[in-house]
Every structure is written in structure tokens, then in C-alpha cells.
Design a protein around this motif. Structure first.
Motif, PDB file in Angstrom:
ATOM      1  N   GLY A 171       0.648  -1.225  -0.067  1.00 36.41           N
ATOM      2  CA  GLY A 171      -0.041  -0.079   0.043  1.00 36.41           C
ATOM      3  C   GLY A 171       0.656   1.217   0.154  1.00 36.41           C
ATOM      4  N   LEU A 172       2.122   1.253  -0.239  1.00 39.88           N
ATOM      5  CA  LEU A 172       2.991   2.338  -0.095  1.00 39.88           C
ATOM      6  C   LEU A 172       3.942   2.323  -1.497  1.00 39.88           C
ATOM      7  CD1 LEU A 172       4.771   1.752   3.468  1.00 39.88           C
ATOM      8  CD2 LEU A 172       2.969   3.483   2.889  1.00 39.88           C
ATOM      9  N   ARG A 173       4.187   3.732  -1.813  1.00 37.08           N
ATOM     10  CA  ARG A 173       4.991   4.115  -2.871  1.00 37.08           C
ATOM     11  C   ARG A 173       6.367   4.383  -2.502  1.00 37.08           C
ATOM     12  NH1 ARG A 173       2.445   8.395  -6.854  1.00 37.08           N
ATOM     13  NH2 ARG A 173       2.690   9.649  -5.195  1.00 37.08           N
ATOM     14  N   ILE A 174       7.341   3.649  -2.690  1.00 34.72           N
ATOM     15  CA  ILE A 174       8.915   3.618  -2.285  1.00 34.72           C
ATOM     16  C   ILE A 174       9.501   4.365  -3.425  1.00 34.72           C
ATOM     17  CG2 ILE A 174      10.740   2.462  -1.295  1.00 34.72           C
ATOM     18  CD1 ILE A 174       7.916   2.579   0.338  1.00 34.72           C
ATOM     19  N   PRO A 175       9.961   5.342  -3.286  1.00 37.25           N
ATOM     20  CA  PRO A 175      10.822   6.071  -4.435  1.00 37.25           C
ATOM     21  C   PRO A 175      12.059   5.048  -4.627  1.00 37.25           C
ATOM     22  CG  PRO A 175      10.437   7.744  -2.977  1.00 37.25           C
ATOM     23  CD  PRO A 175       9.959   6.433  -2.197  1.00 37.25           C
ATOM     24  N   LYS A 176      12.363   4.918  -6.177  1.00 39.90           N
ATOM     25  CA  LYS A 176      13.464   4.120  -6.581  1.00 39.90           C
ATOM     26  C   LYS A 176      14.770   4.921  -6.109  1.00 39.90           C
ATOM     27  CE  LYS A 176      11.155   1.344 -10.070  1.00 39.90           C
ATOM     28  NZ  LYS A 176      11.105   0.906 -11.253  1.00 39.90           N
ATOM     29  N   HIS A 177      15.612   4.530  -5.589  1.00 39.80           N
ATOM     30  CA  HIS A 177      16.980   4.958  -5.228  1.00 39.80           C
ATOM     31  C   HIS A 177      18.519   4.207  -5.707  1.00 39.80           C
ATOM     32  CE1 HIS A 177      20.255   6.886  -3.106  1.00 39.80           C
ATOM     33  NE2 HIS A 177      19.466   7.711  -2.922  1.00 39.80           N
ATOM     34  N   PRO A 178      19.364   4.683  -6.340  1.00 39.29           N
ATOM     35  CA  PRO A 178      20.087   3.892  -6.758  1.00 39.29           C
ATOM     36  C   PRO A 178      21.222   3.224  -5.754  1.00 39.29           C
ATOM     37  CG  PRO A 178      21.047   6.140  -7.142  1.00 39.29           C
ATOM     38  CD  PRO A 178      19.242   6.053  -6.631  1.00 39.29           C
ATOM     39  N   GLN A 179      21.006   3.619  -4.562  1.00 37.38           N
ATOM     40  CA  GLN A 179      21.733   2.911  -3.272  1.00 37.38           C
ATOM     41  C   GLN A 179      20.969   2.155  -2.402  1.00 37.38           C
ATOM     42  OE1 GLN A 179      22.866   6.178  -3.984  1.00 37.38           O
ATOM     43  NE2 GLN A 179      24.484   5.505  -5.153  1.00 37.38           N
ATOM     44  N   PHE A 180      19.633   2.647  -2.367  1.00 30.28           N
ATOM     45  CA  PHE A 180      18.817   2.141  -1.053  1.00 30.28           C
ATOM     46  C   PHE A 180      17.701   1.100  -1.717  1.00 30.28           C
ATOM     47  CE2 PHE A 180      19.205   6.631   0.612  1.00 30.28           C
ATOM     48  CZ  PHE A 180      20.518   6.478   1.195  1.00 30.28           C
ATOM     49  N   THR A 181      17.464   1.230  -2.907  1.00 34.01           N
ATOM     50  CA  THR A 181      16.340  -0.028  -3.275  1.00 34.01           C
ATOM     51  C   THR A 181      16.827  -0.668  -4.384  1.00 34.01           C
ATOM     52  OG1 THR A 181      15.480   1.653  -4.992  1.00 34.01           O
ATOM     53  CG2 THR A 181      14.478   1.606  -2.572  1.00 34.01           C
ATOM     54  N   THR A 182      18.103  -1.363  -4.054  1.00 33.78           N
ATOM     55  CA  THR A 182      18.592  -2.267  -5.038  1.00 33.78           C
ATOM     56  C   THR A 182      18.553  -3.768  -4.501  1.00 33.78           C
ATOM     57  OG1 THR A 182      20.738  -1.907  -3.984  1.00 33.78           O
ATOM     58  CG2 THR A 182      20.095  -0.415  -5.981  1.00 33.78           C
TER      59      THR A 182
END
Length: 233
Positions: free
Chosen positions: A18-29
């Protein structure tokens, strides 16, 4: 520390519970990305939070991480307010991005750490792998910046915030920090213990602290290392 400058993926968000999580080159890999997409990220904590948090609760979160749990507690669980404390300065802007992406206004982000008593700021070592950053300089590999982090007193913060629920994931520090606090104002707590680091004595210290505050171990919402305590059975 704007490592997202110029980083504009076609779909800028991951969807998770239910959440939108912004993509990030360090944190969401890597594993984090997969866990978010499959709704496995912080699954045990999320399940426990959804079971015990309600609209009257003020939550004190120790260890804000990437902002997932504070967003989940604020939006999905509907907490009245969440105060999240994170020492890693590299994570603070991203936590705000997570909250903004989900139109969350009932979270206060504190760039600080809590101790038995307030003290002068302490150094924090930001590493190239942001998630591996810590106050430990012993392994200097990968350090790209030395930052300063405010140190606040635990009991003074409890008196100011007046939380009803504690959410705690502080990588083993729970065994030394929590016994210094007066948690009698809580009605529930969700604590990730790290027995591989704190041992039996450390786990016992966590349980003793919660029992001293009048909270009882709640096995139905606990799972593995994530233990839940409640007062209002």
C-alpha cells in the motif's frame, strides 16, 4: 548528498503493502528491491505493527532506516503520530522522500540518536554503501564522510514525546539502551532483538525492561527475533 540527482527512472516508484517507495540507486537495489516488490520487506515488523497500532497511538521508532516502517505505521496502520529517530545523515533526505511520496504528514523525523543521557554530538561515519554507515570507525573502508549526530536523553525524549507504542530496531543496541528507559507509559512495544550479537543476557535484559514497565510478552504477534509486548490484553 543528493545521489538521486539526474536519476529519473520511467517508473519512479516501487509498490509495497500500500506504499509508494521512491527508487534510489543505493537504497532500493538487490534484495531490498525484491523484498519491497514481494511485500516481504520488514514483514515481521509490519505484521506486528498492523496488529497492535491504532489511530490513538503515538509511536516512538528507534532506527528509522529508509523510512518504510514509519510510513507504514503512519499511513497503513493509521497511527496518530510517529516520531522516528535515525542517526545516519545519508538516510534523512530519503526518509522525507518516502513520506512525501505517500502524502504523509503525521511523522516527525529526528536526525539524532538516543542514549541514557544527553551528551555532546558524536561522529557518524558515512560509507559508500550508505546502509553500512555507522559510528564505528574501526573498519575505515568505504568511509566518504564524517558527520556529527545529536545525542538526546532517552527518558527526556520519552517524557516529551509521550509514546504509547515503541518500535525498535537498533542493531543490537537494544540490550544496553532500553534498560535505561522508563517505558511505563507504553501500552505496546515491537522490538527486533539480535541474539547473535547480544546473547541470552541481552535478550533477557530486553524482556526484563518491558516486564518492569508492565508489558507482557505477546506471542501471537511475535515472530522469531521480532518480539511484541502488550499491556492491554
Amino acid at each position: 548528498m543528493d545521489d538521486q540527482q539526474g536519476f529519473q527512472p520511467r517508473n519512479p516508484f516501487l509498490r509495497s503493502r500500500g506504499l509508494r517507495i521512491p527508487k534510489h540507486p543505493q537504497f532500493t537495489t538487490g534484495q531490498v528491491r525484491g523484498a519491497l516488490r514481494e511485500d516481504r520487506y520488514e514483514l515481521k515488523e509490519s505484521n506486528a505493527a498492523k496488529r497492535i497500532i491504532n489511530g490513538d497511538d503515538v509511536v516512538l521508532e528507534l532506527g528509522g532506516g529508509i523510512g518504510y516502517m514509519s510510513a507504514f505505521m503512519a499511513k497503513v496502520c493509521g497511527a496518530k503520530h510517529v516520531h522516528t529517530f535515525e542517526a545516519n545523515p545519508a538516510l534523512i533526505p530519503y526518509i522525507h522522500e518516502v513520506h512525501a511520496a505517500n502524502d504523509i504528514e503525521n511523522v516527525t523525523v529526528h536526525h539524532a540518536l538516543l542514549a541514557g543521557r544527553a551528551s555532546k554530538p558524536v561522529p557518524f561515519y558515512v560509507r559508500k554503501n550508505f546502509l553500512a554507515s555507522s559510528m564505528d570507525k574501526e573498519n575505515a573502508e568505504g568511509i566518504i564522510e564524517e558527520a556529527s549526530v545529536e545525542v538526546l536523553g532517552l527518558n527526556a525524549t520519552l517524557k516529551k514525546v509521550k509514546p504509547t507504542v515503541l518500535m525498535c530496531d537498533i542493531e543490537g543496541a537494544e540490550a544496553t539502551l532500553l534498560p535505561q528507559g522508563d517505558f511505563t507509559g507504553l501500552r505496546a512495544a515491537v522490538i527486533e532483538t539480535h541474539p547473535q550479537w547480544i546473547g541470552q543476557a541481552g535478550v533477557q535484559a530486553v524482556f526484563d525492561t518491558m516486564h518492569k514497565a508492565g508489558l507482557t510478552y505477546f506471542p501471537k504477534a511475535s515472530h522469531g527475533k521480532v518480539v511484541v509486548f502488550r499491556k492491554d490484553f
